[in-house]
Design a protein around this motif. Structure first.
Motif, PDB file in Angstrom:
ATOM      1  N   SER A 107       0.866  -1.171   0.000  1.00 35.27           N
ATOM      2  CA  SER A 107       0.000   0.000   0.000  1.00 35.27           C
ATOM      3  C   SER A 107       0.899   1.216   0.000  1.00 35.27           C
ATOM      4  O   SER A 107       1.907   1.246   0.714  1.00 35.27           O
ATOM      5  CB  SER A 107      -0.879   0.031   1.247  1.00 35.27           C
ATOM      6  OG  SER A 107      -1.446   1.308   1.382  1.00 35.27           O
ATOM      7  N   LEU A 108       0.569   2.202  -0.824  1.00 35.03           N
ATOM      8  CA  LEU A 108       1.366   3.427  -0.818  1.00 35.03           C
ATOM      9  C   LEU A 108       0.786   4.456   0.131  1.00 35.03           C
ATOM     10  O   LEU A 108       1.215   5.592   0.172  1.00 35.03           O
ATOM     11  CB  LEU A 108       1.469   3.991  -2.243  1.00 35.03           C
ATOM     12  CG  LEU A 108       2.075   3.032  -3.267  1.00 35.03           C
ATOM     13  CD1 LEU A 108       2.392   3.770  -4.551  1.00 35.03           C
ATOM     14  CD2 LEU A 108       3.320   2.348  -2.732  1.00 35.03           C
ATOM     15  N   LYS A 109      -0.215   4.023   0.900  1.00 30.59           N
ATOM     16  CA  LYS A 109      -0.841   4.901   1.886  1.00 30.59           C
ATOM     17  C   LYS A 109      -0.910   4.119   3.191  1.00 30.59           C
ATOM     18  O   LYS A 109      -1.390   2.991   3.217  1.00 30.59           O
ATOM     19  CB  LYS A 109      -2.248   5.259   1.394  1.00 30.59           C
ATOM     20  CG  LYS A 109      -3.058   6.132   2.326  1.00 30.59           C
ATOM     21  CD  LYS A 109      -4.403   6.438   1.690  1.00 30.59           C
ATOM     22  CE  LYS A 109      -5.286   7.228   2.631  1.00 30.59           C
ATOM     23  NZ  LYS A 109      -5.721   6.456   3.801  1.00 30.59           N
ATOM     24  N   GLY A 110      -0.392   4.685   4.264  1.00 34.49           N
ATOM     25  CA  GLY A 110      -0.389   3.993   5.547  1.00 34.49           C
ATOM     26  C   GLY A 110      -1.784   3.862   6.133  1.00 34.49           C
ATOM     27  O   GLY A 110      -2.718   4.558   5.732  1.00 34.49           O
ATOM     28  N   GLY A 111      -1.919   2.950   7.078  1.00 34.38           N
ATOM     29  CA  GLY A 111      -3.144   2.862   7.852  1.00 34.38           C
ATOM     30  C   GLY A 111      -4.321   2.204   7.163  1.00 34.38           C
ATOM     31  O   GLY A 111      -5.463   2.413   7.550  1.00 34.38           O
TER      32      GLY A 111
END
Length: 272
Positions: free
Chosen positions: A8-12
């Motif tokens: 994922s290039l976006k955390g969380g």
């Protein structure tokens, strides 16, 4: 040996949780599995209940990917106390962050591929829990992979992040590793009653079509509970956990087909 990066290039968005769910599905099916903890947060190592004393870790492997080092950085998961089977971990380390620069050399990018080649005969499936960025660690993971599962959630920025990830996969495929392909987009933490979530899933489907995988994974506390107890989801009690386990089984079916992973030999590992 089929290698899948979970990215994922976006955390969380629950990337590590999805990695653990897929690992649980593979373990319950008796597929010989290695989980590579390439995220400097090292949460997947914790969730797989390992003892790190006396072992090397992924940072040592990235420094020197020789077979002797690789084998010293791999340990069995404590999940094997639940039932028989092969579920090993290439141990994570916060020191992996030292190998996550923005401009890796070609030599650096191929180090994980070299490391995994030395244990190829031991596993049918490798799951790589990637760092949540597009720096050197993720590129190193993708260079070693056959497929990438892009994890997202049905939120405002999910489409942009998924689009960025798919473009980056294509860039690596063209420039570095022709065998690399996207497995697809796994939508995680879905609340089916949420109109916003339904809207965002439709948006993803309109943009990416069949790359949006089914089933989408509902938001459930059972997965966090199993993870917190360092147990496989597939043996966690309760209807909610078993429904989620079935969802991961379906996603694993997709991975097995994509990777032509052979069916385990009879009696390899009974699912509890």
């Amino acid at each position: 040996m089929h290698v899948l990066s979970v990215s994922s290039l976006k955390g969380g968005v629950g990337k590590t949780t999805v990695t653990l769910g897929l690992a649980s599905a593979a373990f319950s099916r008796g597929i010989r599995t290695l989980v590579v903890d390439l995220d400097p947060q090292s949460d997947v190592s914790t969730g797989l209940d390992i003892q790190i004393a006396g072992h090397l870790n992924v940072a040592d492997v990235l420094e020197n990917p020789k077979e002797k080092v690789v084998r010293q950085a791999i340990t069995a998961s404590g999940w094997t106390k639940v039932h028989a089977g092969v579920i090993d971990v290439l141990i994570g380390s916060p020191s992996a962050i030292n190998y996550d620069g923005p401009h890796p050399t070609v030599r650096d990018v191929w180090k994980l591929e070299e490391a995994l080649a030395s244990v190829e005969a031991d596993y049918d499936l490798v799951l790589i829990d990637c760092a949540p960025s597009l720096n050197a660690l993720t590129r190193t993971a993708w260079a070693a992979s056959d497929r990438v599962a892009v994890i997202t959630e049905p939120g405002l920025f999910s489409v942009a992040a998924a689009d960025r990830a798919l473009r980056a996969i294509e860039e690596i495929r063209r420039g570095l590793s022709p065998r690399l392909q996207p497995l697809g987009i796994v939508v995680n933490r879905v609340r089916p009653q949420s109109i916003e979530h339904q809207f965002r899933i439709k948006e993803l489907r309109d943009m990416f079509g069949p790359l949006v995988l089914s089933p989408q994974l509902p938001e459930r506390t059972s997965l966090q509970q199993a993870q917190g107890a360092a147990k496989p989801l597939h043996v966690w009690p309760g209807e909610s956990a078993q429904e989620l386990a079935a969802d991961f089984d379906q996603l694993l079916d997709r991975i097995v087909r994509a990777g032509r992973i052979p069916a385990p030999e009879a009696g390899a590992a009974p699912a509890e």
